[in-house]
Design a protein around this motif. Structure first.
Motif, PDB file in Angstrom:
ATOM      1  N   CYS A 184       1.594  -5.839   3.034  1.00 55.26           N
ATOM      2  CA  CYS A 184       0.611  -6.694   3.703  1.00 55.26           C
ATOM      3  C   CYS A 184       0.310  -7.932   2.874  1.00 55.26           C
ATOM      4  CB  CYS A 184      -0.705  -5.936   3.913  1.00 55.26           C
ATOM      5  SG  CYS A 184      -0.565  -4.496   4.964  1.00 55.26           S
ATOM      6  N   GLN A 185      -0.173  -8.944   3.564  1.00 55.37           N
ATOM      7  CA  GLN A 185      -0.743 -10.117   2.911  1.00 55.37           C
ATOM      8  C   GLN A 185      -1.820 -10.672   3.832  1.00 55.37           C
ATOM      9  OE1 GLN A 185       3.241 -12.228   2.909  1.00 55.37           O
ATOM     10  NE2 GLN A 185       1.851 -13.952   2.975  1.00 55.37           N
ATOM     11  N   LEU A 186      -2.626 -11.566   3.300  1.00 54.69           N
ATOM     12  CA  LEU A 186      -3.718 -12.131   4.079  1.00 54.69           C
ATOM     13  C   LEU A 186      -3.220 -13.259   4.963  1.00 54.69           C
ATOM     14  CD1 LEU A 186      -6.533 -12.281   1.362  1.00 54.69           C
ATOM     15  CD2 LEU A 186      -6.254 -10.592   3.177  1.00 54.69           C
ATOM     16  N   ASP A 187      -3.743 -13.333   6.194  1.00 54.22           N
ATOM     17  CA  ASP A 187      -3.421 -14.456   7.064  1.00 54.22           C
ATOM     18  C   ASP A 187      -4.368 -15.621   6.751  1.00 54.22           C
ATOM     19  OD1 ASP A 187      -5.850 -13.893   8.295  1.00 54.22           O
ATOM     20  OD2 ASP A 187      -4.966 -13.180  10.173  1.00 54.22           O
ATOM     21  N   ASP A 188      -4.283 -16.696   7.507  1.00 53.40           N
ATOM     22  CA  ASP A 188      -5.101 -17.889   7.252  1.00 53.40           C
ATOM     23  C   ASP A 188      -6.599 -17.627   7.388  1.00 53.40           C
ATOM     24  OD1 ASP A 188      -2.795 -19.326   6.779  1.00 53.40           O
ATOM     25  OD2 ASP A 188      -2.650 -20.068   8.838  1.00 53.40           O
ATOM     26  N   ASP A 189      -6.957 -16.600   8.148  1.00 54.48           N
ATOM     27  CA  ASP A 189      -8.372 -16.251   8.331  1.00 54.48           C
ATOM     28  C   ASP A 189      -8.870 -15.230   7.315  1.00 54.48           C
ATOM     29  OD1 ASP A 189      -8.519 -17.949  10.572  1.00 54.48           O
ATOM     30  OD2 ASP A 189      -7.771 -16.350  11.892  1.00 54.48           O
ATOM     31  N   GLY A 190      -7.993 -14.823   6.403  1.00 55.35           N
ATOM     32  CA  GLY A 190      -8.385 -13.849   5.389  1.00 55.35           C
ATOM     33  C   GLY A 190      -8.301 -12.407   5.844  1.00 55.35           C
ATOM     34  N   ALA A 191      -7.619 -12.158   6.946  1.00 54.42           N
ATOM     35  CA  ALA A 191      -7.452 -10.791   7.439  1.00 54.42           C
ATOM     36  C   ALA A 191      -6.105 -10.237   6.978  1.00 54.42           C
ATOM     37  CB  ALA A 191      -7.516 -10.766   8.962  1.00 54.42           C
ATOM     38  N   PRO A 192      -6.056  -8.962   6.614  1.00 54.42           N
ATOM     39  CA  PRO A 192      -4.773  -8.370   6.204  1.00 54.42           C
ATOM     40  C   PRO A 192      -3.815  -8.250   7.385  1.00 54.42           C
ATOM     41  CG  PRO A 192      -6.523  -6.721   6.155  1.00 54.42           C
ATOM     42  CD  PRO A 192      -7.156  -8.007   6.516  1.00 54.42           C
ATOM     43  N   VAL A 193      -2.574  -8.653   7.145  1.00 57.46           N
ATOM     44  CA  VAL A 193      -1.526  -8.597   8.167  1.00 57.46           C
ATOM     45  C   VAL A 193      -0.364  -7.811   7.584  1.00 57.46           C
ATOM     46  CG1 VAL A 193       0.099  -9.946   9.531  1.00 57.46           C
ATOM     47  CG2 VAL A 193      -2.192 -10.828   9.114  1.00 57.46           C
ATOM     48  N   LYS A 196     -16.732   0.592   6.106  1.00 54.00           N
ATOM     49  CA  LYS A 196     -17.533  -0.632   5.990  1.00 54.00           C
ATOM     50  C   LYS A 196     -16.774  -1.890   6.391  1.00 54.00           C
ATOM     51  CE  LYS A 196     -20.430   1.190   2.306  1.00 54.00           C
ATOM     52  NZ  LYS A 196     -20.767   1.099   0.883  1.00 54.00           N
ATOM     53  N   ALA A 197     -15.500  -1.959   6.061  1.00 53.94           N
ATOM     54  CA  ALA A 197     -14.712  -3.168   6.331  1.00 53.94           C
ATOM     55  C   ALA A 197     -14.309  -3.208   7.804  1.00 53.94           C
ATOM     56  CB  ALA A 197     -13.475  -3.198   5.445  1.00 53.94           C
ATOM     57  N   ASP A 198     -14.225  -4.403   8.312  1.00 52.15           N
ATOM     58  CA  ASP A 198     -13.790  -4.590   9.694  1.00 52.15           C
ATOM     59  C   ASP A 198     -12.279  -4.824   9.668  1.00 52.15           C
ATOM     60  OD1 ASP A 198     -13.831  -4.944  12.426  1.00 52.15           O
ATOM     61  OD2 ASP A 198     -14.365  -7.071  12.284  1.00 52.15           O
ATOM     62  N   ILE A 199     -11.539  -3.735   9.705  1.00 53.60           N
ATOM     63  CA  ILE A 199     -10.081  -3.809   9.606  1.00 53.60           C
ATOM     64  C   ILE A 199      -9.473  -3.637  10.989  1.00 53.60           C
ATOM     65  CG2 ILE A 199      -8.019  -2.721   8.613  1.00 53.60           C
ATOM     66  CD1 ILE A 199      -9.737  -4.084   6.523  1.00 53.60           C
ATOM     67  N   GLY A 241       0.845  -1.188   0.000  1.00 53.10           N
ATOM     68  CA  GLY A 241       0.000   0.000   0.000  1.00 53.10           C
ATOM     69  C   GLY A 241       0.878   1.234   0.000  1.00 53.10           C
ATOM     70  N   CYS A 242       0.540   2.193  -0.859  1.00 55.06           N
ATOM     71  CA  CYS A 242       1.360   3.399  -1.002  1.00 55.06           C
ATOM     72  C   CYS A 242       0.518   4.651  -0.827  1.00 55.06           C
ATOM     73  CB  CYS A 242       1.994   3.459  -2.391  1.00 55.06           C
ATOM     74  SG  CYS A 242       2.982   2.024  -2.832  1.00 55.06           S
ATOM     75  N   GLU A 243       0.992   5.520   0.020  1.00 54.12           N
ATOM     76  CA  GLU A 243       0.426   6.855   0.112  1.00 54.12           C
ATOM     77  C   GLU A 243       1.547   7.819  -0.240  1.00 54.12           C
ATOM     78  OE1 GLU A 243      -2.056   9.780   3.040  1.00 54.12           O
ATOM     79  OE2 GLU A 243      -0.575   8.466   3.964  1.00 54.12           O
ATOM     80  N   ILE A 244       1.292   8.661  -1.217  1.00 55.14           N
ATOM     81  CA  ILE A 244       2.299   9.615  -1.658  1.00 55.14           C
ATOM     82  C   ILE A 244       1.952  10.971  -1.072  1.00 55.14           C
ATOM     83  CG2 ILE A 244       3.396  10.699  -3.639  1.00 55.14           C
ATOM     84  CD1 ILE A 244       2.682   8.165  -5.236  1.00 55.14           C
ATOM     85  N   SER A 245       2.926  11.547  -0.397  1.00 57.54           N
ATOM     86  CA  SER A 245       2.727  12.835   0.249  1.00 57.54           C
ATOM     87  C   SER A 245       3.993  13.660   0.059  1.00 57.54           C
ATOM     88  CB  SER A 245       2.443  12.635   1.732  1.00 57.54           C
ATOM     89  OG  SER A 245       2.301  13.865   2.381  1.00 57.54           O
ATOM     90  N   LEU A 258      -4.253   0.896   5.096  1.00 54.73           N
ATOM     91  CA  LEU A 258      -5.622   0.791   4.614  1.00 54.73           C
ATOM     92  C   LEU A 258      -5.649   0.550   3.101  1.00 54.73           C
ATOM     93  CD1 LEU A 258      -8.609   0.898   5.461  1.00 54.73           C
ATOM     94  CD2 LEU A 258      -8.542   3.365   5.025  1.00 54.73           C
ATOM     95  N   VAL A 259      -4.763   1.194   2.364  1.00 55.23           N
ATOM     96  CA  VAL A 259      -4.664   0.988   0.913  1.00 55.23           C
ATOM     97  C   VAL A 259      -4.290  -0.462   0.618  1.00 55.23           C
ATOM     98  CG1 VAL A 259      -3.358   1.603  -1.161  1.00 55.23           C
ATOM     99  CG2 VAL A 259      -4.139   3.396   0.381  1.00 55.23           C
ATOM    100  N   ALA A 260      -3.320  -0.992   1.369  1.00 56.87           N
ATOM    101  CA  ALA A 260      -2.906  -2.388   1.165  1.00 56.87           C
ATOM    102  C   ALA A 260      -4.041  -3.343   1.500  1.00 56.87           C
ATOM    103  CB  ALA A 260      -1.666  -2.697   2.007  1.00 56.87           C
ATOM    104  N   ALA A 261      -4.757  -3.085   2.596  1.00 57.07           N
ATOM    105  CA  ALA A 261      -5.888  -3.930   2.977  1.00 57.07           C
ATOM    106  C   ALA A 261      -6.956  -3.910   1.886  1.00 57.07           C
ATOM    107  CB  ALA A 261      -6.473  -3.461   4.314  1.00 57.07           C
TER     108      ALA A 261
END
Length: 138
Positions: free
Chosen positions: A18-27, A112-115, A5-9, A130-133
């Protein structure tokens, strides 16, 4: 899949891998380098060095896709010239795919997402995470 995820400022890219864990949540993966910066965007050597740094970062962390938070092209909240050059440098990295997410889409996703944000996540990396998620959930 690993997403960066990239934010340019201003004259820097803020990075969250980030990548998804076994439960499908971003880590978020722990990385040492969370920013890529350019001091003088009119200097060809610095632009080339920045592209090399992006390529090295991508290879080191085995990034599959960069997802960038889009910025306004005109108006009060428009990004300056260096930010558009940094976007272009990310897109020129041949080994990874690059996608964009509009700020309004990202804000809606965040509501909306439960992050679960990582503990001790620096404030300056919140949007990059958040961008990566978002990229992982699409």
């Amino acid at each position: 899949m690993k997403i960066c995820g990239c934010e340019i400022s201003a004259q820097e890219i803020r990075l969250a891998v980030c990548q998804l864990d076994d439960d499908g949540a971003p880590v978020m993966k722990p990385i040492k380098q969370t920013r890529i910066e350019i001091k003088d965007d009119n200097d060809d050597a610095q632009l080339s060095a920045c592209l090399d740094e992006i390529r090295a970062f991508s290879a080191e962390h085995q990034i599959d896709r960069f997802v960038i938070k889009s910025r306004a092209r005109k108006g009060r909240m428009a990004g300056g010239p260096p930010t558009f050059k940094l976007e272009t440098l990310l897109q020129l990295n041949e080994s990874t795919d690059t996608r964009f997410v509009h700020a309004a889409t990202l804000a809606s996703f965040g509501k909306k997402a439960d992050i679960d944000y990582p503990e001790k996540l620096p404030i300056y990396l919140k949007n990059a995470f958040l961008v990566a998620a978002y990229g992982l959930k699409q």
